[in-house]
Design an enzyme around this catalytic site. Sequence first.
Site, PDB file in Angstrom:
ATOM      1  N   CYS A  41       0.806  -1.222   0.000  1.00  0.00           N
ATOM      2  CA  CYS A  41       0.000   0.000   0.000  1.00  0.00           C
ATOM      3  C   CYS A  41       0.837   1.269   0.000  1.00  0.00           C
ATOM      4  O   CYS A  41       0.514   2.251  -0.674  1.00  0.00           O
ATOM      5  CB  CYS A  41      -0.950   0.011   1.193  1.00  0.00           C
ATOM      6  SG  CYS A  41      -0.114   0.091   2.805  1.00  0.00           S
ATOM      7  N   HIS A  97      -1.508   1.129   7.082  1.00  0.00           N
ATOM      8  CA  HIS A  97      -2.103   1.159   5.742  1.00  0.00           C
ATOM      9  C   HIS A  97      -2.271   2.590   5.251  1.00  0.00           C
ATOM     10  O   HIS A  97      -2.931   3.405   5.900  1.00  0.00           O
ATOM     11  CB  HIS A  97      -3.454   0.437   5.752  1.00  0.00           C
ATOM     12  CG  HIS A  97      -4.002   0.171   4.388  1.00  0.00           C
ATOM     13  ND1 HIS A  97      -3.335  -0.584   3.449  1.00  0.00           N
ATOM     14  CD2 HIS A  97      -5.155   0.582   3.778  1.00  0.00           C
ATOM     15  CE1 HIS A  97      -4.051  -0.634   2.339  1.00  0.00           C
ATOM     16  NE2 HIS A  97      -5.152   0.077   2.512  1.00  0.00           N
ATOM     17  N   ASP A 139      -8.095   3.406  -2.886  1.00  0.00           N
ATOM     18  CA  ASP A 139      -7.137   2.484  -2.275  1.00  0.00           C
ATOM     19  C   ASP A 139      -6.729   1.436  -3.296  1.00  0.00           C
ATOM     20  O   ASP A 139      -7.468   0.501  -3.573  1.00  0.00           O
ATOM     21  CB  ASP A 139      -7.765   1.825  -1.044  1.00  0.00           C
ATOM     22  CG  ASP A 139      -6.795   0.906  -0.315  1.00  0.00           C
ATOM     23  OD1 ASP A 139      -5.632   0.796  -0.746  1.00  0.00           O
ATOM     24  OD2 ASP A 139      -7.206   0.300   0.697  1.00  0.00           O
TER      25      ASP A 139
END
Length: 290
Positions: free
Chosen positions: A68, A107, A122
Amino acid sequence: MNLEEYFARTGYKGSLEKQDLETLTDIFQHHIRAVPFENLSIHCGEKITLEFEHVYNKIVRRKRGGWCMENNQLLGWVLKRLGYDTSFLGAYVFNPHQNAYATIMTHLLVKVVIDGKAYIVDGGFGVSYQMWQPMELVSGKDQPQAPGVFRFTEKNAIWYLEKMRRKQYIPNQNFSNSDLLEKKECRKVYMFNLEPRTVEEFRFQCTYLQTSPDSLFTKKSICTLQTTDGFRALIGWTLTETTYNYKENMDLVEFITLEDEEVEKTLKEKFNVTLDRKLVPINVKGFYTI
């Protein structure tokens, strides 16, 4: 580092004139279908760093993927260069085996505001929890997408993401009880607040996740890529290919166990990934579901 090179990497050939939701969605979908979510560097003797030039070279020029902090950092840069109103947020990932959210913010997310509406973008979660469209930041609203139904819920300024999945058909019954299969139909994914974050705030987490014996990412070698009708994932030696909604309210999940000599070829053919160093696959039981 330029946008043309990035779009050549993802195959996006659409318009860049409008900073609207339609363009954002198209750019985003090209990214998740071209750039894998993967942690293979940890298992082939490389170090993951968050310097943007390194991230850009790894994903755009070396045609690798990332986790991420790499994927969403690159996406955020692209969207900002295009004129979108973007910022980074930090999330705490839900651990189903501990039935609790992580205590460390690991994250990285992108928030985009278009015409006064906020969206979460995302591109760095992978497998079936990877959204396919930007999600409107609104509480309590079901947001159906190809992977399933996503929903944000806000409580005391904390936002929670959860996902409802379909039933699963597994032709290879040897894998019907695989620890990689999510058993719950509704799954918590992560929680976050709206405090803007910087990549600098993730330096410690980046080191921790690739070195700690308690980290999921040291326990499993992971490479996962979204397709036009589902996703592929290589976890250790286990290759899965999921087709969303292949029958009404049913996802098809196919499993294959690879031999050592098949791993490198599979990474190239299924994920378009070529490693500079030899991968040592690993898949400690538990800790992760697709």
